[in-house]
Scaffold this motif. Structure first.
Motif, PDB file in Angstrom:
ATOM      1  N   ALA A  23      -0.791 -30.931  -8.214  1.00 17.02           N
ATOM      2  CA  ALA A  23      -0.433 -31.866  -9.274  1.00 17.02           C
ATOM      3  C   ALA A  23       0.007 -33.223  -8.762  1.00 17.02           C
ATOM      4  O   ALA A  23      -0.038 -34.187  -9.522  1.00 17.02           O
ATOM      5  N   ARG A  24       0.442 -33.329  -7.499  1.00 17.90           N
ATOM      6  CA  ARG A  24       0.990 -34.598  -7.046  1.00 17.90           C
ATOM      7  C   ARG A  24      -0.109 -35.578  -6.701  1.00 17.90           C
ATOM      8  O   ARG A  24      -1.214 -35.198  -6.315  1.00 17.90           O
ATOM      9  N   ARG A  25       0.202 -36.855  -6.814  1.00 16.63           N
ATOM     10  CA  ARG A  25      -0.772 -37.894  -6.555  1.00 16.63           C
ATOM     11  C   ARG A  25      -0.511 -38.575  -5.209  1.00 16.63           C
ATOM     12  O   ARG A  25      -1.440 -38.885  -4.480  1.00 16.63           O
ATOM     13  N   ASN A  26       0.745 -38.789  -4.874  1.00 15.84           N
ATOM     14  CA  ASN A  26       1.078 -39.427  -3.602  1.00 15.84           C
ATOM     15  C   ASN A  26       0.862 -38.442  -2.454  1.00 15.84           C
ATOM     16  O   ASN A  26       1.258 -37.276  -2.536  1.00 15.84           O
ATOM     17  N   ALA A  27       0.228 -38.882  -1.377  1.00 16.67           N
ATOM     18  CA  ALA A  27      -0.126 -37.971  -0.287  1.00 16.67           C
ATOM     19  C   ALA A  27       1.117 -37.407   0.392  1.00 16.67           C
ATOM     20  O   ALA A  27       1.113 -36.261   0.856  1.00 16.67           O
ATOM     21  N   ILE A  28       2.218 -38.180   0.436  1.00 18.39           N
ATOM     22  CA  ILE A  28       3.419 -37.683   1.105  1.00 18.39           C
ATOM     23  C   ILE A  28       4.077 -36.588   0.275  1.00 18.39           C
ATOM     24  O   ILE A  28       4.608 -35.603   0.815  1.00 18.39           O
ATOM     25  N   ASP A  92      -2.517 -42.974  -2.696  1.00 20.84           N
ATOM     26  CA  ASP A  92      -2.779 -42.051  -3.800  1.00 20.84           C
ATOM     27  C   ASP A  92      -4.069 -41.305  -3.516  1.00 20.84           C
ATOM     28  O   ASP A  92      -5.129 -41.930  -3.356  1.00 20.84           O
ATOM     29  N   ILE A  93      -3.976 -39.966  -3.480  1.00 14.36           N
ATOM     30  CA  ILE A  93      -5.152 -39.234  -3.002  1.00 14.36           C
ATOM     31  C   ILE A  93      -6.261 -39.181  -4.029  1.00 14.36           C
ATOM     32  O   ILE A  93      -7.397 -38.945  -3.671  1.00 14.36           O
ATOM     33  N   ASP A  94      -5.978 -39.426  -5.321  1.00 17.25           N
ATOM     34  CA  ASP A  94      -7.109 -39.418  -6.248  1.00 17.25           C
ATOM     35  C   ASP A  94      -7.762 -40.792  -6.366  1.00 17.25           C
ATOM     36  O   ASP A  94      -8.617 -41.012  -7.219  1.00 17.25           O
ATOM     37  N   ARG A  95      -7.383 -41.716  -5.485  1.00 18.10           N
ATOM     38  CA  ARG A  95      -8.094 -42.996  -5.429  1.00 18.10           C
ATOM     39  C   ARG A  95      -9.036 -43.053  -4.233  1.00 18.10           C
ATOM     40  O   ARG A  95      -9.778 -44.014  -4.087  1.00 18.10           O
TER      41      ARG A  95
END
Lengths: 135, 193
Positions: A23-28, A92-95
């Protein structure tokens, strides 16, 4: 102690980490969730080692090895995230859709934010690269 | 999640075991309370909108796990957990958040669009795993009496008597990871451009 206590806690922690990874967007934040999943596995290893009273203590030895490998993983992972951030201006991993199979999937989900132009530039560069590859 | 755990425990209580489930020992009560705190901190870690707070709640979750290791008599692993996870991994994560210029306040786009699918997958996996685990180990008890099985003396003994070769291989892996992290995060020098 009942064995179900640590086993149930480990299962629930693992699923919490699973939710975070998906669910998270930020890679960290994704890396933090991976740490939660690794810790759930460690708790299982320790609990079953104490239950079985293994002569070699495989569970505790493997827990120590898992902790060391997790430390190596977080170092490499953060280095990769920093390199991506330096090149793309976003973590952001979905970018990061340069390897998308279709043009529709390559379109970014929401371009109204401030970094939209940069992302479009990189997406266009990726599309040009793909055109070269197919030609 | 804790509701599921209590439901599982209620299902367990229906099957009387030799040690008596309805009269838990002090260690079990302590394990349950610390476990609830750990699980709550983990849930806040994966759901909070403030990125720095997520790292700080991760400290609570990992520290709670160290206490659980202590309750399971694995003392050395508990202190290794405190040293490596709380001491270095979380600090590394905080440095990563700062170096990628993470917003300090609330960031509304911390969760991606597939949050509800992720929630469904996680709840389904949690249900399946808890059901299987409780069904498999409903009459299994850990015997915590006797000398601690994870004291520093016991850990050193088994680590350097039976596990020396993997231990040394692990040091090579750590060195490789160190070199790799430096190479990856280094700015490109003049010889590259």
């Amino acid at each position: 102690m009942h064995l179900a206590y640590p086993a149930v806690l480990a299962a629930l922690l693992f699923c919490t980490g699973l939710y975070g990874v998906l669910a998270r967007r930020n890679a960290i934040l994704v890396l933090m969730s991976v740490e939660l999943m690794l810790n759930a596995v460690n708790l299982n290893l320790v609990a079953f080692d104490v239950w079985l009273r293994d002569a070699l203590h495989s569970g505790q030895a493997l827990t120590l090895f898992t902790i060391a490998i997790a430390a190596a993983e977080i170092g490499i992972g953060l280095a990769i995230v920093l390199a991506v951030y330096r090149n793309r201006g976003s973590s952001d991993i979905d970018r990061l859709r340069d390897t998308a199979e279709t043009d529709a999937a390559e379109a970014l989900p929401d371009d109204e934010s401030g970094t939209g132009t940069e992302d479009q530039a990189t997406a266009a560069a990726g599309k040009a690269k793909k055109a070269e590859a197919t030609a | 999640m804790t509701l599921a755990a209590t439901a599982a425990h209620a299902a367990l209580a229906a099957h009387p075991a030799p040690s008596g489930f309805l009269s838990p020992t002090g260690v079990e009560i302590a394990f349950l309370l610390v476990g609830i705190a750990t699980l709550g901190a983990a849930l806040v870690t994966v759901t909070t909108k403030q990125l720095v707070h997520a790292a700080l709640w991760l400290v609570v979750a990992l520290g709670g796990l160290a206490v659980e290791y202590l309750l399971l008599t694995a003392e050395f692993i508990a202190w290794v957990q405190v040293l490596i996870y709380v001491g270095s991994v979380v600090v590394l994560l905080l440095f990563g958040l700062m170096l990628t210029r993470a917003p300090i306040g609330r960031s509304p786009d911390a969760d991606s669009g597939n949050r509800w699918a992720a929630l469904g997958v996680a709840v389904a996996a949690a249900g399946a795993l808890v059901w299987v685990v409780v069904d498999a180990f409903r009459t299994t008890w850990i015997d915590l009496d006797g000398p601690a099985q994870g004291s520093t003396e016991a850990t050193g003994s088994f680590l350097f008597r039976h596990w020396v070769l993997p231990f040394e291989a692990l040091s090579v892996l750590l060195l490789a990871a160190l070199v790799g992290a430096i190479v990856l995060s280094r700015k490109r020098g003049k010889e590259q451009s």
